[in-house]
Design an enzyme around this catalytic site. Structure first.
Site, PDB file in Angstrom:
ATOM      1  CD  GLU A   9      -1.463  -2.081   2.304  1.00 57.37           C
ATOM      2  OE1 GLU A   9      -0.302  -2.505   2.174  1.00 57.37           O
ATOM      3  OE2 GLU A   9      -2.236  -2.473   3.174  1.00 57.37           O
ATOM      4  CG  ASP A  82      -1.590  -3.149   5.882  1.00 56.36           C
ATOM      5  OD1 ASP A  82      -0.391  -3.381   5.689  1.00 56.36           O
ATOM      6  OD2 ASP A  82      -2.026  -2.029   6.184  1.00 56.36           O
ATOM      7  CG  ASP A  84      -6.556  -5.201   7.497  1.00 56.21           C
ATOM      8  OD1 ASP A  84      -6.397  -5.177   6.257  1.00 56.21           O
ATOM      9  OD2 ASP A  84      -6.410  -4.184   8.209  1.00 56.21           O
ATOM     10  CD  GLU A  86     -11.113  -1.656   4.483  1.00 55.09           C
ATOM     11  OE1 GLU A  86     -10.877  -1.106   3.397  1.00 55.09           O
ATOM     12  OE2 GLU A  86     -12.273  -1.900   4.881  1.00 55.09           O
ATOM     13  CE1 TYR A 298      -1.855  -3.491   9.300  1.00 53.01           C
ATOM     14  CE2 TYR A 298      -3.604  -4.952  10.046  1.00 53.01           C
ATOM     15  CZ  TYR A 298      -3.180  -3.875   9.285  1.00 53.01           C
ATOM     16  OH  TYR A 298      -4.082  -3.183   8.514  1.00 53.01           O
ATOM     17  NE  ARG A 300      -5.882   0.663  10.651  1.00 56.51           N
ATOM     18  CZ  ARG A 300      -4.856   1.181  10.000  1.00 56.51           C
ATOM     19  NH1 ARG A 300      -3.980   0.379   9.417  1.00 56.51           N
ATOM     20  NH2 ARG A 300      -4.683   2.479   9.929  1.00 56.51           N
ATOM     21  CG  HIS A 345      -4.515  -9.939  12.560  1.00 55.50           C
ATOM     22  ND1 HIS A 345      -5.404  -8.909  12.433  1.00 55.50           N
ATOM     23  CD2 HIS A 345      -4.243 -10.363  11.305  1.00 55.50           C
ATOM     24  CE1 HIS A 345      -5.650  -8.713  11.151  1.00 55.50           C
ATOM     25  NE2 HIS A 345      -4.962  -9.579  10.456  1.00 55.50           N
TER      26      HIS A 345
END
Length: 698
Positions: A9, A82, A84, A86, A298, A300, A345
């Site tokens: 990203e 990432d 997740d 998103e 990470y 989140r 995670h």
């Protein structure tokens, strides 16, 4: 010649990963999402199974052309967004644009950006997880339906620029409900009686506990006087001494919400700032000879799970640094209960515990260092042995009345040697030592202090408290907390006063309308259940179209009813006594993201605005003529300045007080702690406590 393209990203992430992978890989950044629903229309074909109409995000044309050209020159494209929902969606959109087969092993995920983690991830690429993509799509479409269907209704019936959202509306309602609780709160009187006691050379306190063998509360001065009369002249005799050992366990590693809460308490960071700094630490910091390294995992996540490798590294570090007694008999395992946890995670931890904060301090900014230190200390402490406290309770008879003294002493620090979690009232745990007494001993009293108190209303929400409330209720997810808090302020639904949320009149009006016409959007249980169903979509247990269809069937009926029944509301501006110096019309009160301000009633012809200033009753110490007024900076921070500005440029972040310093005559300022208010001299440092209060900060 490179034979693989890796797309992440951000440029910072691309730079870090590029150094690890070597010359056979080109690493480029997509700069976040590349496609989204259009802003100009709803972009969802409800009748065609909620089919989304994605368009390329404006300004991404050159980035996409660069990625397309690069993809044609390599044999393999890896999508390393990432780990997740998103990130999965970004990978899926990139695969679609670059005409990749999303069932091929093109997706690479890693929880930390370290050389080993990245290299291991590229050994086991996988297909894009379409269940995670569907969960993200369903959430995006659901939020679009709610926002783009209700918002035009609010524009038509109330005023332009309003919006409604699934998570933001619940957040505003929580703030409004809390404000109503505070307004409705009726303080109740209660009293305490404290005895100042002496045993030999030791001084200690005991508080009134009860009478005739039963615990008793004191609700009035009459009851207090009765107790004082009953104990007058009576000796304090030790009735019972209880001693026991108490264990205190460490807190688990951080998850997104607890990191935001603790950074607010200890570092005074806003939620958005915490996530921004954490992102920098995750994506990579140049550590000189060691190169660029991602310092934390990470950020989140709502999982407290820790990998066995990280646990073993922590064990070796703790044993080497502190010794065997500081490591528990069995490694600590943290599992966060609840079906909402995305346990793929880990919790938030340092990528290597051997990089202690001091060893990397020179490479970090002040904010990066403070947040890294918080993450590092919390993780190390989470793997350490419990603290051991010796507690002592002494009950003393005074006639038929019982007073109780409670003390504790830290016997073994355990994890507390490294870190202790903060609390919302800012108090710290200190040793309260009691003298060695036994049953039958008599002690003397120096003073008996009766004190009146009143119960306090529940505190307003700070960012930290609101994040915790949303998490506990199952509303929103790690990635939504910070943007939600930003949105409700931008819309003018809430204002910040002394770091606490206060609902505005506009916010209250919107929530009242939502409560009447869209009650399920504000219903905490309904919203939490919807979050759970979206999680089930991500786990492959639910069909995303079915979830949306079930919601929309009843939502559509609500919309039709609201269109017919919602009355148009004209919000009248409150007119002030002040006249606009530019056009002569009256100024009116307006609500902005940082509270009220004055604006010309002639808008849009006249766009003059003025801050609302509050006279604090202090003469300017510099010019001796002007008055000190409270103002707000462009970022909403309160400061104090002379009302004769620009003739007098006196300014202070601290609140000046009227009384000069009794020591040197200079200006005194107000300094607040968690439990008291002090007046302090700016020149000689003289300090005096002027108020003792429970100022419940979060």
């Amino acid at each position: 010649m490179a034979d693989s393209l890796v797309i992440v990203e951000s440029p910072a992430k691309a730079k870090t990963i590029g150094k690890y992978l070597g010359s056979k890989y080109i690493v480029k950044a997509s700069m976040g999402h590349i496609r989204d629903l259009p802003k100009s229309q709803i972009g969802v074909e409800v009748e065609r199974d909620f089919e989304p109409k994605y368009i390329t995000i404006r300004g991404k044309g050159s980035v996409l052309k660069e990625l397309k050209d690069a993809s044609k020159k390599v044999k393999k494209v890896y999508l390393a967004a990432d780990p997740d929902r998103e990130g999965e969606a970004i990978a899926w959109h990139l695969a679609h644009y670059l005409e990749l087969n999303d069932t091929d092993n093109c997706r690479v995920v890693f929880n930390e950006i370290t050389k080993q983690a990245v290299k291991d991830a590229f050994k086991t690429p996988r297909p894009i997880n379409i269940d995670l993509v569907n969960a993200q799509q369903a959430r995006r479409i659901l939020d679009r339906l709610v926002g783009y269907k209700i918002s035009p209704l609010l524009w038509k019936k109330v005023k332009k620029g309003l919006s409604a959202g699934r998570v933001q509306s619940v957040a505003v309602k929580l703030i409004m409900d809390r404000e109503n609780e505070i307004k409705a709160f009726v303080p109740e009187e209660y009293w305490t009686i404290t005895a100042m006691l002496v045993a030999g050379k030791a001084h200690f306190e005991a508080k009134f506990y009860g009478m005739d063998g039963a615990k008793r509360e004191l609700g009035s001065e009459e009851e207090v006087q009765a107790v004082l009369k009953a104990i007058e002249g009576a000796p304090f005799i030790v009735k019972e001494v209880k001693e026991k050992e108490r264990l205190r366990n460490p807190s688990p590693p951080f998850i997104t919400s607890s990191l935001q809460q603790e950074a607010a308490r200890k570092l005074n960071f806003r939620a958005a700032k915490t996530m921004s700094v954490a992102q920098q630490l995750y994506e990579g910091i140049d550590l000189g000879k060691e190169g660029t390294v991602g310092l934390i995992t990470y950020m989140r996540t709502d999982s407290t799970r820790i990998s066995p490798v990280a646990q073993e590294e922590a064990k070796e570090y703790i044993l080497g640094k502190y010794g065997e007694s500081f490591y528990p008999e069995t490694p600590r395992v943290y599992t966060k209960k609840g079906s909402n946890t995305q346990d793929a995670h880990e919790g938030i931890r340092p990528s290597s515990v051997t990089r202690d904060p001091d060893s990397v301090k020179e490479f970090l900014s002040r904010d990066q260092f403070r947040l890294y230190k918080l993450v590092w200390e919390r993780f190390v402490a989470s793997q350490m042995s419990s603290a051991v406290l010796d507690t002592m309770t002494i009950d003393l008879n005074v006639g038929n009345t019982v007073f109780r003294a409670v003390g504790s002493k830290l016997k073994f620090p355990g994890f507390m040697k490294v870190y202790v979690e903060g609390n919302d009232d800012g108090t710290t745990e200190e040793d309260k030592l009691l003298p060695p007494l036994k049953s039958g001993d008599q002690v003397s009293s120096n003073e008996i202090q009766p004190k009146q108190h009143f119960t306090q209303p529940p505190p307003r929400y700070t960012e930290a408290r609101l994040v915790r409330a949303l998490e506990e209720l199952g509303i929103g997810r790690p990635s939504t907390y910070a943007p939600t808090l930003e949105t409700i302020q931008k819309r003018g639904y809430v204002a910040i006063e002394e770091k606490k949320f206060v609902p505005t009149e506009l916010g209250e009006l919107v929530i009242q309308l939502m409560s009447e016409f869209f009650p399920e959007i504000l219903d905490v249980e309904f919203t939490a259940q919807m979050e759970e169903e979206l999680d089930h979509v991500g786990e492959g247990k639910e069909n995303w179209i079915k979830v949306l269809d079930e919601f929309y069937t009843s939502f559509e009926k609500r919309l039709e009813f609201a269109e017919e029944e919602m009355k148009e509301i004209e919000i009248q501006d409150e007119v002030s006594d002040e006249i606009c110096e530019k056009c002569g019309k009256h100024l009116v009160y307006k609500m902005g993201r940082f509270g009220k301000f004055l604006a010309c009633s002639g808008f849009p012809d006249c766009r003059n605005t003025k801050p609302i200033v509050k006279d604090i009753g202090v003469t300017c110490p510099k010019c001796k003529e002007g008055k000190i007024v409270e103002r707000r900076s462009k970022k909403g921070r309160i400061f104090y300045g002379c009302d004769h500005y620009p003739e007098c440029d006196f300014v202070s972040w601290d609140k000046p007080v009227a009384q000069p310093c009794p020591n040197c005559g200079s200006m005194m300022i107000e300094k607040r702690t968690k439990t008291a208010v002090n007046h302090q001299c700016v020149e000689c440092g003289f300090k005096e406590e002027v108020k003792d209060e429970a100022n419940d900060e979060g």
